[in-house]
Enzyme design. Structure first.
Site, short mmCIF file in Angstrom:
data_model
loop_
_atom_site.label_atom_id
_atom_site.label_comp_id
_atom_site.label_asym_id
_atom_site.label_seq_id
_atom_site.Cartn_x
_atom_site.Cartn_y
_atom_site.Cartn_z
N ASP A 2 -2.86 37.41 -13.42
CA ASP A 2 -3.84 36.62 -12.70
C ASP A 2 -5.26 36.84 -13.19
O ASP A 2 -5.75 37.98 -13.24
CB ASP A 2 -3.75 36.97 -11.20
N ARG A 57 0.82 -1.21 0.00
CA ARG A 57 0.00 0.00 0.00
C ARG A 57 0.85 1.26 0.00
O ARG A 57 0.53 2.23 -0.70
CB ARG A 57 -0.95 -0.02 1.20
N GLU A 61 2.48 39.84 -8.92
CA GLU A 61 1.16 39.47 -9.41
C GLU A 61 0.42 40.72 -9.87
O GLU A 61 0.41 41.74 -9.19
CB GLU A 61 0.38 38.79 -8.29
N LYS A 92 2.41 39.76 -3.90
CA LYS A 92 0.99 39.68 -4.18
C LYS A 92 0.28 40.88 -3.55
O LYS A 92 0.91 41.73 -2.91
CB LYS A 92 0.43 38.36 -3.67
N LYS A 99 0.54 24.63 -4.44
CA LYS A 99 -0.68 23.96 -3.95
C LYS A 99 -0.47 22.45 -4.01
O LYS A 99 -1.09 21.73 -4.79
CB LYS A 99 -1.88 24.40 -4.78
#
Length: 309
Positions: free
Chosen positions: A238, A121, A217, A188, A156
């Site tokens: 973006d 597994r 960004e 950002k 992510k």
């Protein structure tokens, strides 16, 4: 005797995974499944004598792209060590980065049956998840063929598996641009608010970390041009629709090589980048499409370990 091709190593992906990272990740995964080392598999150890031997085939249950075979031997070695048994031998019939079809035998594992089943597994979890990422990435890479744009991953990722997932992106034909918060500065909107302006944020990064590149960004053409004028090395565009994106790309390209702007500014599109929109976005002239779904939403590739009767 098998007529399948045999590979001495399971991976041709460059750069490969750090062996120390692989060993540590496998150790954590086995602790999770078996309990604190040496741990135990109460079913396999109760029903299978330690001396029993067998052969198992790692098989693709569906079409896709492989990644993660590079961890197979480490899983087997660590399980064997925990059980104080010899490690099985592995013959690979495919390599990371290969396109495979349902029913294809990817590797053959021969040795103590206890080791094979205890390792099953953990081995499948890692290889199936990595192969799912590679398969999703390959679909984008093929969609972008001929456009000049490349598909990128993001941060992510599954905690603890970033190195494997980004490796899988490379196996699928994608590109890693930013491994984490440490290697590239990403300015950002929240950073701009905190610093007071784009220029102030860039200046602060340059002063404290002069060795890193700075990406800014932008979600409007005006923001993109402001970032360029403030000294950004490259831009993240973006959530722009194709027409606005093309307009922004053209405005940036017009300023390249002038007033201190680099001769070529790398442009990365992001936000709602589905496979169906990929070519239209690439046609705007960006260099990269960053797609979080490669790692946060890719389904696993169904792989199985079949013990021969």
């Amino acid at each position: 005797m098998s007529t399948l091709p045999v590979f001495a190593t399971p991976s041709t992906v460059v750069p490969g995974l750090d062996p120390a990272w692989v060993a540590g990740t496998v150790r954590i995964a086995l602790d999770e499944d078996l309990g604190t080392a040496p741990g135990r598999d109460v079913t396999s150890q109760a029903t299978i004598p330690p001396s029993a031997t067998g052969v198992a085939d790692l098989v693709a249950r569906e079409d896709g792209v492989l990644a993660g075979l590079v961890v197979v031997q480490e899983v087997l070695d660590q399980v064997a060590d925990r059980l104080a048994l010899p490690a099985p031998e592995v013959v690979f019939h495919a390599q990371d980065g290969d396109a495979v079809v349902a029913g294809q035998v990817l590797a053959s594992l021969a040795g103590r049956t206890q080791v094979l089943l205890v390792a099953e597994r953990t081995l499948l979890n890692l290889a199936s998840r990595a192969s799912g990422v590679a398969t999703a990435t390959r679909a984008f890479a093929r969609e972008l063929e001929g456009t000049g744009a490349q598909v990128l991953d993001t941060r992510k990722t599954t905690p603890g598996l970033r190195a494997l997932q980004k490796y899988a992106v490379r196996a699928g034909g994608g590109t890693n641009k930013r491994m984490g918060l440490y290697d590239v500065a990403m300015v950002k909107d929240n950073h701009v608010v905190a610093a007071g302006s784009v220029a102030a944020a860039i200046r602060a990064v340059r002063e404290m970390f002069p060795d890193v590149q700075i990406q800014v960004e932008a979600d409007t053409t005006a923001q993109a041009l402001e970032a360029l004028a403030s000294g950004a090395d490259f831009l993240l565009l973006d959530n722009m629709e194709p027409a606005r994106l093309a307009e922004t790309v053209a405005a940036v390209r017009e300023r390249e090589g002038k007033d201190g702007v680099p001769a070529h500014v790398e442009l990365e599109a992001t936000g709602n980048l589905t496979l169906g929109r990929a070519r239209a976005v690439a046609a705007a002239g960006v260099d990269f499409l960053s797609v979080g779904a490669l790692t946060h939403s890719a389904p696993i590739l169904d792989l199985a370990l079949d013990l021969r009767a």
